[in-house]
Design an enzyme around this catalytic site. Structure first.
Site, PDB file in Angstrom:
ATOM      1  N   ASP A  60       1.542   3.302   9.277  1.00 43.60           N
ATOM      2  CA  ASP A  60       1.544   1.618   9.952  1.00 43.60           C
ATOM      3  C   ASP A  60       1.212   2.877  12.037  1.00 43.60           C
ATOM      4  O   ASP A  60       2.069   3.234  12.275  1.00 43.60           O
ATOM      5  CB  ASP A  60       2.076   1.278  10.018  1.00 43.60           C
ATOM      6  CG  ASP A  60       3.719   1.348  10.224  1.00 43.60           C
ATOM      7  OD1 ASP A  60       3.269   2.746  10.805  1.00 43.60           O
ATOM      8  OD2 ASP A  60       4.385  -0.201  10.398  1.00 43.60           O
ATOM      9  N   GLY A 119       2.810   1.231  14.253  1.00 47.68           N
ATOM     10  CA  GLY A 119       4.016   1.100  15.237  1.00 47.68           C
ATOM     11  C   GLY A 119       4.032  -0.733  15.488  1.00 47.68           C
ATOM     12  O   GLY A 119       4.913  -0.999  16.131  1.00 47.68           O
ATOM     13  N   GLY A 120       2.734  -1.333  15.806  1.00 50.02           N
ATOM     14  CA  GLY A 120       2.568  -2.654  15.744  1.00 50.02           C
ATOM     15  C   GLY A 120       3.694  -3.934  15.354  1.00 50.02           C
ATOM     16  O   GLY A 120       4.425  -4.393  16.326  1.00 50.02           O
ATOM     17  N   GLY A 133       0.908  -9.053   9.023  1.00 46.14           N
ATOM     18  CA  GLY A 133       1.104 -10.411  10.526  1.00 46.14           C
ATOM     19  C   GLY A 133       1.353 -11.632   9.085  1.00 46.14           C
ATOM     20  O   GLY A 133       1.602 -12.668   9.606  1.00 46.14           O
ATOM     21  N   ASP A 141       2.978  -2.616   0.700  1.00 46.27           N
ATOM     22  CA  ASP A 141       4.166  -1.771   0.908  1.00 46.27           C
ATOM     23  C   ASP A 141       5.518  -3.142   1.358  1.00 46.27           C
ATOM     24  O   ASP A 141       5.254  -3.965   1.328  1.00 46.27           O
ATOM     25  CB  ASP A 141       3.605  -0.700   2.303  1.00 46.27           C
ATOM     26  CG  ASP A 141       4.627  -1.412   3.336  1.00 46.27           C
ATOM     27  OD1 ASP A 141       5.077  -1.803   4.391  1.00 46.27           O
ATOM     28  OD2 ASP A 141       3.046  -1.328   3.791  1.00 46.27           O
TER      29      ASP A 141
END
Length: 376
Positions: A92, A94-95, A221, A271
């Protein structure tokens, strides 16, 4: 990457497919164990491969960037070689970590300034340098740099954030084109749909992401505290817009029931830290419901952990023994529970795949959802 749909379910939007990358075949639907810092917590790579047997695992850009740092990963020849894993890896961007460690960050159009949770040093992530970082880490699937909005989230904030995520996506894609692959194999890039729990924003974002024409797409999100019904409603809106001939990845989801319901809505990849994190707290997922192994009721229960015997731990140890390990705070207890839970999650997605191919997924899913919704 090559994505092939093998079978669609007649009564839902579930599908069974395969993805092929330079590190092998991924059969979907798939659950990807989370290996945040180049390790699935408490599990040897050998156990991961031989017992849990996932086609792909996750690494985390934010954590790997901070430790062991990029120079070490590059000197090792990338994350696969560093951790001794020759199958697929997804990182991913890092957001999400920037969102979840939010006391320490400042978001601007240019990027995000954040403070390391390790030593307090300051760092700056931009769409461009996150693409460079993910090239160096060398995962097979890499994610766009996005902003993950909290829940609940004000409409105007969600809208502004979504548009910034879209502008960041353009910057990610433009910069990626200038960056060659590092280790002799290709990487596949997935953008991320945002828009909080607002249908119109999710629609708009899904259209923007679909138009980017990437090889796969992700939904971000969600699973940040909203009710499950809202998650399903957003997934449905988005999956109806994202191209059918590309894999769809729902990030950070979820419980076994969440996974089955989202498979039915057309999601291929999942995940979540839940199977590993909950395992370390003594919570076991099974096909017949959840077990809190710390409860006194298991103290003298010498039956196997799980009669289904998905992994070796299920029949090699009893519930009473596992409860004792937790009571004594022994590391082995956490390890046993982790192997059990990951084994179960992988069994569940493989079983879903089997039933999609057999044509009776919806029936099986409805039965499983009822069955798993119990505390044992």
């Amino acid at each position: 990457m090559k994505f092939t749909i093998e079978k669609k379910d007649a009564q839902s939007k579930a599908r069974a497919a395969t993805m092929v990358t330079d590190h092998g075949v991924i059969e979907t639907p798939i659950f990807m164990p989370v290996g945040t810092v180049a390790s699935v917590k408490g599990v040897h790579q050998r156990e991961l491969k031989e017992e849990i047997n996932p086609d792909i695992i996750l690494g985390n850009t934010y954590h790997l960037y901070l430790r062991p740092k990029l120079d070490i990963l590059e000197a090792a020849g990338g994350l696969h070689k560093f951790m001794g894993w020759d199958r697929n890896i997804l990182t991913d961007s890092g957001g999400y970590q920037v969102y979840s460690l939010s006391a320490n960050r400042k978001i601007k159009e240019e990027g995000v300034k954040f403070k390391s949770h390790i030593d307090g040093s300051f760092h700056f992530f931009t769409p461009e340098n996150v693409m460079e970082t993910q090239r160096t880490i060398g995962a097979d699937i890499i994610m766009a740099f996005d902003e993950c909005t909290p829940y609940p989230c004000d409409y105007n904030y969600a809208k502004r954030s979504m548009h910034m995520t879209h502008r960041w996506l353009d910057r990610c894609m433009n910069h990626l084109e200038t960056l060659p692959f590092k280790y002799g194999y290709e990487q596949t890039f997935f953008p991320i749909v945002q828009g909080s729990t607002y249908k119109d924003l999710r629609k708009q974002s899904a259209e923007y992401i679909a138009n980017a024409g990437a090889e796969g797409n992700a939904i971000g999100g969600l699973s940040v505290g909203e009710p499950a019904e809202e998650m399903y409603a957003m997934t449905e809106v988005v999956c109806d817009i994202l191209p059918e001939d590309k894999p769809r990845y729902l990030m950070g989801v979820g419980t076994p029931i969440n996974i089955l319901e989202n498979i039915a809505l057309g999601v291929d990849m999942f995940d979540c830290v839940m199977p590993t994190r909950n395992a370390r707290n003594g919570m076991l997922f099974t096909a017949h419901g959840t077990i809190n192994i710390k409860n006194k009721k298991w103290e003298a229960d010498f039956s196997p952990i799980d009669e289904m015997a998905i992994t070796f731990v299920d029949t090699e140890y009893s519930k009473a023994y596992l409860r004792h390990l937790f009571a004594a705070n022994e590391y082995l207890g956490k390890q046993i529970a982790t192997i059990h839970n990951l084994g179960f999650y992988l069994w569940l997605t493989r079983e879903a795949r089997k039933h999609i191919k057999a044509g009776d997924f919806t029936e099986w899913k409805n039965m499983m959802v009822k069955q798993m919704d119990k505390r044992l």
